[in-house]
Enzyme design. Sequence first.
Site, PDB file in Angstrom:
ATOM      1  N   ASP A  13      -1.496  17.223  -1.719  1.00  0.00           N
ATOM      2  CA  ASP A  13      -0.008  16.757  -2.162  1.00  0.00           C
ATOM      3  C   ASP A  13       0.858  18.143  -1.716  1.00  0.00           C
ATOM      4  OD1 ASP A  13       0.695  14.411  -4.340  1.00  0.00           O
ATOM      5  OD2 ASP A  13       2.339  15.957  -3.956  1.00  0.00           O
ATOM      6  N   SER A  67       0.580  -2.090  -0.170  1.00  0.00           N
ATOM      7  CA  SER A  67       1.316  -2.393  -1.213  1.00  0.00           C
ATOM      8  C   SER A  67       1.677  -4.154  -1.206  1.00  0.00           C
ATOM      9  CB  SER A  67       2.530  -2.011  -1.481  1.00  0.00           C
ATOM     10  OG  SER A  67       3.572  -2.238  -2.597  1.00  0.00           O
ATOM     11  N   TYR A  79      10.385   0.234   3.261  1.00  0.00           N
ATOM     12  CA  TYR A  79       8.935   0.285   2.679  1.00  0.00           C
ATOM     13  C   TYR A  79       8.181  -0.873   2.990  1.00  0.00           C
ATOM     14  CZ  TYR A  79       5.822   1.136  -1.227  1.00  0.00           C
ATOM     15  OH  TYR A  79       4.616   1.433  -1.969  1.00  0.00           O
ATOM     16  N   ALA A 126       8.083  -2.746   5.901  1.00  0.00           N
ATOM     17  CA  ALA A 126       7.599  -2.596   7.227  1.00  0.00           C
ATOM     18  C   ALA A 126       6.551  -1.385   7.220  1.00  0.00           C
ATOM     19  CB  ALA A 126       8.848  -2.060   7.969  1.00  0.00           C
ATOM     20  N   ALA A 127       6.712  -0.298   6.496  1.00  0.00           N
ATOM     21  CA  ALA A 127       5.637   0.786   6.635  1.00  0.00           C
ATOM     22  C   ALA A 127       4.455   0.226   6.068  1.00  0.00           C
ATOM     23  CB  ALA A 127       6.206   1.955   5.862  1.00  0.00           C
ATOM     24  N   LYS A 128       4.380  -0.431   4.646  1.00  0.00           N
ATOM     25  CA  LYS A 128       3.316  -0.915   4.187  1.00  0.00           C
ATOM     26  C   LYS A 128       2.439  -2.110   4.959  1.00  0.00           C
ATOM     27  CE  LYS A 128       2.646   1.632   0.834  1.00  0.00           C
ATOM     28  NZ  LYS A 128       1.521   2.761   0.816  1.00  0.00           N
ATOM     29  N   ALA A 160       0.337   0.158 -10.342  1.00  0.00           N
ATOM     30  CA  ALA A 160      -0.175   1.226 -11.394  1.00  0.00           C
ATOM     31  C   ALA A 160       1.091   2.030 -11.644  1.00  0.00           C
ATOM     32  CB  ALA A 160      -1.123   2.162 -10.923  1.00  0.00           C
ATOM     33  N   ARG A 198       6.697  -4.964 -14.005  1.00  0.00           N
ATOM     34  CA  ARG A 198       5.856  -5.239 -12.697  1.00  0.00           C
ATOM     35  C   ARG A 198       6.138  -6.902 -12.119  1.00  0.00           C
ATOM     36  NH1 ARG A 198       3.166  -0.462 -11.199  1.00  0.00           N
ATOM     37  NH2 ARG A 198       4.447   0.920 -12.511  1.00  0.00           N
TER      38      ARG A 198
END
Length: 287
Positions: free
Chosen positions: A36, A148, A159, A161-163, A191, A203
């Site tokens: 990290d 995701s 986000y 497109a990346a996932k 989570a 969620r």
Amino acid sequence: MGEFNNKVAIVTGAGGIGRAVAELFAAEGGKVVVVDLPAREPGAASAAERAVEAIHAAGGEAVACHIPIGPWASGEQIVQTAMDSFGRLDVLVGAAGNLAAAPLVDVTEEEWDALNNVHLKGEVSLMQAAAKRLIAQGDGGSIINFSSRAAFLGPMPAYAAAKAGVLGLTTSAAMELAPHGINVNAILPSAQTSLFPGDASTRPTSGGTPFVADIDPAALAPAVLYLATAAGAGITGRWVYAAGNDVAMYHRPFELSNQPTLLRGNERWTLGNLAQVLPSLLAHSAS
């Protein structure tokens, strides 16, 4: 003797689900390189250092690594950290992530690049370096990427497109690495993390997933690491949803399981006859 006795894992994203995964891997006898970013405040412990401290307190083995995910050279540097620390590599868990929630009309080039550098370029560089090491060792291994549901269900184009790219990357790499006994899978988790802090009531349940009250990252860590066990070695190229006590295996992409969703005309399609058949085709595909 645990499930991962004397095995070595690299786990990125210690500020989120990665910490729970790293702690479980160590509890099962494995050794972990926890990755990290450094702490932002001078003198403060980083997320990776806090995870390593918890693992050591429980009697496990781990080292912290602060090499940033994104630059192409980082993948080889992180894998080398595993080799220098523990002498081998068995499992790569890519749980690092960042977020830009801007809509299509507002997303900037900087936001787009920041997400794709971490979720795609950074993950590819790590996978490449890990795959080379696993192939050289000759005894298989596991790569577990984090994607995701937002890849297809969220209004966050950068986000998403990346996932979605992670899902394609997972499927392609699984085919390439299967002859070497290396399985590659994607986890689609839900989570509570620093990236997604809200409680369970916030969620989404779209896409057929039911409400989940338990969004502790520790609840889904076993589903992540099962894919790296001997029992899970035959699972590859799959997309696995995990949240709380729920786990699901998504359909393989581009497989037509429902034949009425495919029509073959007697001649080439025209605008007119497509207008006649596509509404019924959409109805079948939605069922």
